[in-house]
Write a protein that holds these residues in place. Structure first.
Motif, short mmCIF file in Angstrom:
data_model
loop_
_atom_site.label_atom_id
_atom_site.label_comp_id
_atom_site.label_asym_id
_atom_site.label_seq_id
_atom_site.Cartn_x
_atom_site.Cartn_y
_atom_site.Cartn_z
N LEU A 121 0.90 -1.31 0.11
CA LEU A 121 -0.11 -0.35 -0.07
C LEU A 121 0.91 1.28 -0.06
O LEU A 121 0.38 2.43 -0.44
CB LEU A 121 -0.98 0.05 1.32
N LEU A 122 2.01 1.11 0.23
CA LEU A 122 3.10 2.34 0.12
C LEU A 122 3.65 2.35 -1.26
O LEU A 122 3.83 3.09 -1.79
CB LEU A 122 4.36 2.25 1.32
N PHE A 123 4.04 1.12 -1.62
CA PHE A 123 4.58 1.12 -2.99
C PHE A 123 3.83 1.35 -4.04
O PHE A 123 4.06 1.64 -5.22
CB PHE A 123 5.39 -0.29 -3.16
N ASN A 124 2.55 1.12 -3.90
CA ASN A 124 1.50 1.42 -4.85
C ASN A 124 1.30 2.78 -5.35
O ASN A 124 1.49 3.15 -6.40
CB ASN A 124 0.03 0.94 -4.55
N PRO A 125 1.31 3.81 -4.25
CA PRO A 125 1.27 5.16 -4.67
C PRO A 125 2.55 5.68 -5.32
O PRO A 125 2.89 6.66 -6.04
CB PRO A 125 0.81 5.91 -3.45
N TRP A 128 -8.00 -9.79 -4.89
CA TRP A 128 -9.35 -9.89 -4.92
C TRP A 128 -9.90 -10.21 -3.22
O TRP A 128 -10.93 -10.29 -2.82
CB TRP A 128 -9.80 -11.12 -5.82
N ASN A 129 -8.93 -10.16 -2.18
CA ASN A 129 -9.19 -10.29 -0.94
C ASN A 129 -8.47 -9.45 0.07
O ASN A 129 -7.79 -9.79 0.80
CB ASN A 129 -9.03 -11.69 -0.49
N GLN A 130 -8.20 -8.22 -0.40
CA GLN A 130 -7.64 -7.22 0.12
C GLN A 130 -7.86 -6.72 1.75
O GLN A 130 -7.18 -6.18 2.37
CB GLN A 130 -7.46 -5.88 -0.55
N GLY A 131 -9.14 -6.86 2.09
CA GLY A 131 -9.55 -6.64 3.27
C GLY A 131 -10.20 -5.17 3.19
O GLY A 131 -10.15 -4.22 2.28
N PRO A 132 -10.12 -4.76 4.69
CA PRO A 132 -10.55 -3.31 4.70
C PRO A 132 -9.64 -2.31 4.11
O PRO A 132 -8.21 -2.50 4.29
CB PRO A 132 -10.72 -3.10 6.16
N THR A 133 -10.06 -0.98 3.79
CA THR A 133 -9.26 0.02 3.45
C THR A 133 -8.61 0.97 4.35
O THR A 133 -7.64 1.81 4.07
CB THR A 133 -9.79 0.70 2.29
N ARG A 134 -8.85 0.68 5.58
CA ARG A 134 -8.73 1.53 6.57
C ARG A 134 -7.17 1.22 7.23
O ARG A 134 -6.68 0.02 7.10
CB ARG A 134 -9.61 1.68 7.88
N GLY A 135 -6.74 1.93 8.05
CA GLY A 135 -5.34 1.50 8.84
C GLY A 135 -4.00 1.75 8.41
O GLY A 135 -3.11 1.13 8.52
N ALA A 136 -3.77 2.63 7.33
CA ALA A 136 -2.92 2.65 6.58
C ALA A 136 -1.63 3.11 7.50
O ALA A 136 -0.39 2.76 7.34
CB ALA A 136 -2.86 3.68 5.32
N GLY A 137 -2.00 4.02 8.53
CA GLY A 137 -0.93 4.65 9.47
C GLY A 137 -0.38 3.65 10.38
O GLY A 137 0.75 3.73 11.02
N ALA A 138 -1.16 2.38 10.70
CA ALA A 138 -0.84 1.18 11.37
C ALA A 138 0.20 0.30 10.78
O ALA A 138 0.96 -0.54 11.30
CB ALA A 138 -1.66 0.88 11.91
N ILE A 139 0.39 0.30 9.46
CA ILE A 139 1.17 -0.73 8.65
C ILE A 139 2.65 -0.45 8.88
O ILE A 139 3.09 0.55 8.99
CB ILE A 139 1.12 -0.69 6.99
N ARG A 140 3.29 -1.61 9.37
CA ARG A 140 4.86 -1.64 9.82
C ARG A 140 5.78 -2.00 8.49
O ARG A 140 5.45 -2.83 7.63
CB ARG A 140 4.80 -2.46 10.92
N PHE A 141 6.87 -1.59 8.48
CA PHE A 141 7.79 -2.15 7.45
C PHE A 141 9.21 -2.47 7.96
O PHE A 141 9.57 -2.29 9.20
CB PHE A 141 8.14 -0.59 6.74
N ALA A 142 9.78 -3.28 7.17
CA ALA A 142 10.98 -3.72 7.64
C ALA A 142 12.16 -2.83 7.79
O ALA A 142 11.83 -1.52 7.10
CB ALA A 142 11.60 -4.91 6.82
N ASP A 143 13.19 -2.79 8.53
CA ASP A 143 14.13 -1.83 8.58
C ASP A 143 14.72 -1.54 7.32
O ASP A 143 15.33 -2.28 6.62
CB ASP A 143 15.33 -2.45 9.61
N TRP A 144 14.78 -0.19 6.81
CA TRP A 144 15.28 0.35 5.68
C TRP A 144 16.74 0.51 5.56
O TRP A 144 17.36 0.60 4.58
CB TRP A 144 14.40 1.62 5.15
#
Length: 585
Positions: A342-346, A432-448
């Protein structure tokens, strides 16, 4: 992939040497058949059709004959026993690059078909899915009826109203009558299935949202106009008392809202691949022209600024390809537990397509008036490259979305398993099973940071890593305050700075996976440093920047590490593309 010609490094798509060896046999055959179709059409025919704004009927017929969209865009669940049908993000990206290479029109026809299918494949309506699968098999194209003249793509507002049916209609299986107008709808002239977003007139709020399937051939579907003067048909259409039956309803309530947003996630990341293909074709024409253009007794490419433009354009294209290809791996590996896509898409929608504009601008500064000539693909690319970051979700919208992920990405890492390269012939069912669209700010990422540390031996990676760590310090010591967070003009610069760090991460990951050599990586991060400097200086000059932020901005500026020998080696690689590809006349 593209196999190297006897002269080139093979990092750019070349129709003469394309082998697609990473894919299965039928995928390779269809991609090769697509290339051969366009080469058979010839450059003059394609350019003449563009100038005349000729609907691409021959291409649509080719799609039908080869069952191209049916094979690439039908989930295996509805493949009717055909083992080659599946929704595979890797091969879809490869097709998008090829279509973009030959013209935005061809990519767009597939793109809006993908968007039209999104609400269908996410639906629980099996009848609609079977209908879509049958239509694809018959060679039909689809459309996505979301945007409106007054509301744009604002899913909170729609004037497409569904009125409960009369008793007589209900007795004949009609549940609603839909009336309203949709605007900027690609393929709206011929689509057998248009996924239309509307609302029930008798229900308030999100509970009243409805996605339903319409057919452009129905007598209550009125085609009004083509909004643009181009080969693509970007329609205005109006429904007047259009009958909506149970088998037409795809989603209701909040699920309809989610289907709209999740469809964008599925479909619009292919903008990056189209931009790449367009840039590649323009590059071939530009280098062949410039290398053979004599000015003041010397080839144009003897001028230092011309070589600099070409090296910059080439390295930016390689970066675009590296980021986009790596993003596909994250898309295909996504799950409810790993939503980093959801980050890499935009990023693919905004950052990569903006880079495409930069590439074409650099090349246009070299070819100058040649870039306007009607017998060049460059003219078409230069005219249309700006469509991608603007018409398919504007840059400011996507950068604004990117900002939601910034705190967790920069400051709050989480351990994840490594994401492998995903070229396997698998069905991407999570789309086709992405689930809810909410909660983008809670998504975590691996150490960059580890991938940057692994490449610190490359001089400009080391410099850019210093800037990335400085940006992290900014967030810890002088982060935007509440008022600045409301100032989109200010925050867009913050978003662009952050995007550069994300961009670099995936480029380095792909470089490690593919063995991209240090010369190219160093050249890429040279422009990354320059771009960081530009956004930092812009931030320093914003009216609302604080003294601490201004001091940070000036302190974060770095000079890229110059290396004349490395530049010369990259230039030799660029020069080798002179005459490497020219489209069949």
């Amino acid at each position: 992939m593209t196999a190297a010609s006897p002269r080139t490094d093979g990092l750019l798509f070349n129709p003469h040497h394309y082998d697609g060896s990473e894919f299965d046999a039928e995928t390779r055959r269809l991609l090769r058949a697509t290339i051969d179709f366009f080469e058979g059409q010839g450059k003059k025919r394609i350019l003449d059709d563009d100038l005349k704004a000729q609907w691409p009927a021959d291409f649509v017929e080719f799609v039908k004959r080869e069952k191209l969209f049916a094979t690439f865009l039908t989930p295996s669940e509805f493949a009717d026993g055909n083992p080659d049908k599946r929704w595979d993000g890797a091969r879809n990206a490869a097709l998008a690059e090829i279509l973009g290479f030959y013209g935005l029109t061809y990519w767009y026809t597939e793109q809006v078909t993908i968007l039209g299918l999104g609400p269908v494949w996410q639906s629980e309506n099996k009848d609609a899915k079977l209908r879509a699968a049958d239509d694809l098999d018959a060679g039909e194209v689809m459309a996505f009826g979301l945007s409106e003249r007054e509301h744009g793509a604002d899913v909170y507002s729609t004037d497409m109203v569904l009125t409960p049916a009369s008793e007589e209609d209900f007795a004949n299986g009609i549940l609603y009558r839909a009336s309203g107008e949709k605007y900027y709808i690609g393929n709206g002239n011929v689509a057998s299935l248009v996924s239309v977003f509307g609302r029930r007139g008798d229900v308030e709020g999100q509970d009243g949202y409805v996605f339903f399937a319409a057919d452009s051939r129905h007598e209550n579907y009125h085609l009004v106009d083509n909004v643009v003067h181009m080969q693509i048909y970007v329609s205005t259409f109006r429904l007047e008392n259009y009958p909506v039956r149970a088998e037409d309803i795809l989603h209701t309530g909040v699920e309809a809202f989610s289907a709209a947003l999740n469809t964008v996630n599925v479909g619009k990341f292919n903008l990056c691949s189209s931009s790449i293909g367009m840039c590649e074709h323009a590059f071939y024409e530009a280098i062949t022209h410039a290398q053979n253009r004599i000015l003041y007794g010397n080839p144009v490419t003897d001028f230092g600024h011309v070589r600099a433009n070409f090296v910059d354009a080439y390295s930016r294209m390689i970066a675009m390809k590296a980021f986009s290809r790596r993003a596909v791996d994250y898309f295909r590996s996504a799950s409810l537990e790993d939503r980093r896509y959801l980050l890499f898409n935009p990023m693919t929608k905004a950052k990569v397509t903006m880079e495409g504009e930069t590439v074409v601008r650099s090349l246009h500064d070299v070819v100058a008036a040649k870039g306007y000539e009607k017998n060049t693909m460059f003219r078409e690319v230069a005219q249309l490259i700006g469509c991608l970051p603007r018409l398919e979700g504007t840059v400011h919208v996507n950068v604004g979305l990117v900002l939601k992920f910034m705190p967790n990405y920069m400051l709050n890492p989480l351990a994840y398993p490594d994401i492998p390269t995903r070229n396997d012939a698998a069905d991407d069912t999570f789309f086709w099973n992405q689930g809810p669209t909410r909660g983008a700010g809670a998504i975590r990422f691996a150490d960059w940071t580890p991938v940057y540390e692994q490449h610190q031996h490359v001089p400009n990676v080391g410099v850019f890593y210093e800037q990335a760590k400085a940006f992290r310090d900014l967030l810890l010591t002088a982060a935007p305050d509440a008022e600045q967070a409301k100032d989109l003009d200010f925050m867009l610069n913050v978003g662009h700075l952050f995007s550069l760090i994300v961009y670099g991460q995936l480029i380095l990951e792909q470089a490690a996976l593919t063995g991209l050599d240090d010369d190219i990586v160093d050249q890429i991060f040279g422009f990354q440093v320059d771009d960081f400097n530009s956004y930092a200086i812009a931030l320093q000059g914003k009216p609302t920047s604080t003294q601490a932020q201004q001091d940070w901005a000036l302190g974060a500026v770095r000079k890229p590490v110059p290396d004349a020998a490395r530049f010369g080696r990259v230039w030799e690689r660029v020069k080798a593309y002179d005459g490497a590809y020219e489209m069949t006349p």
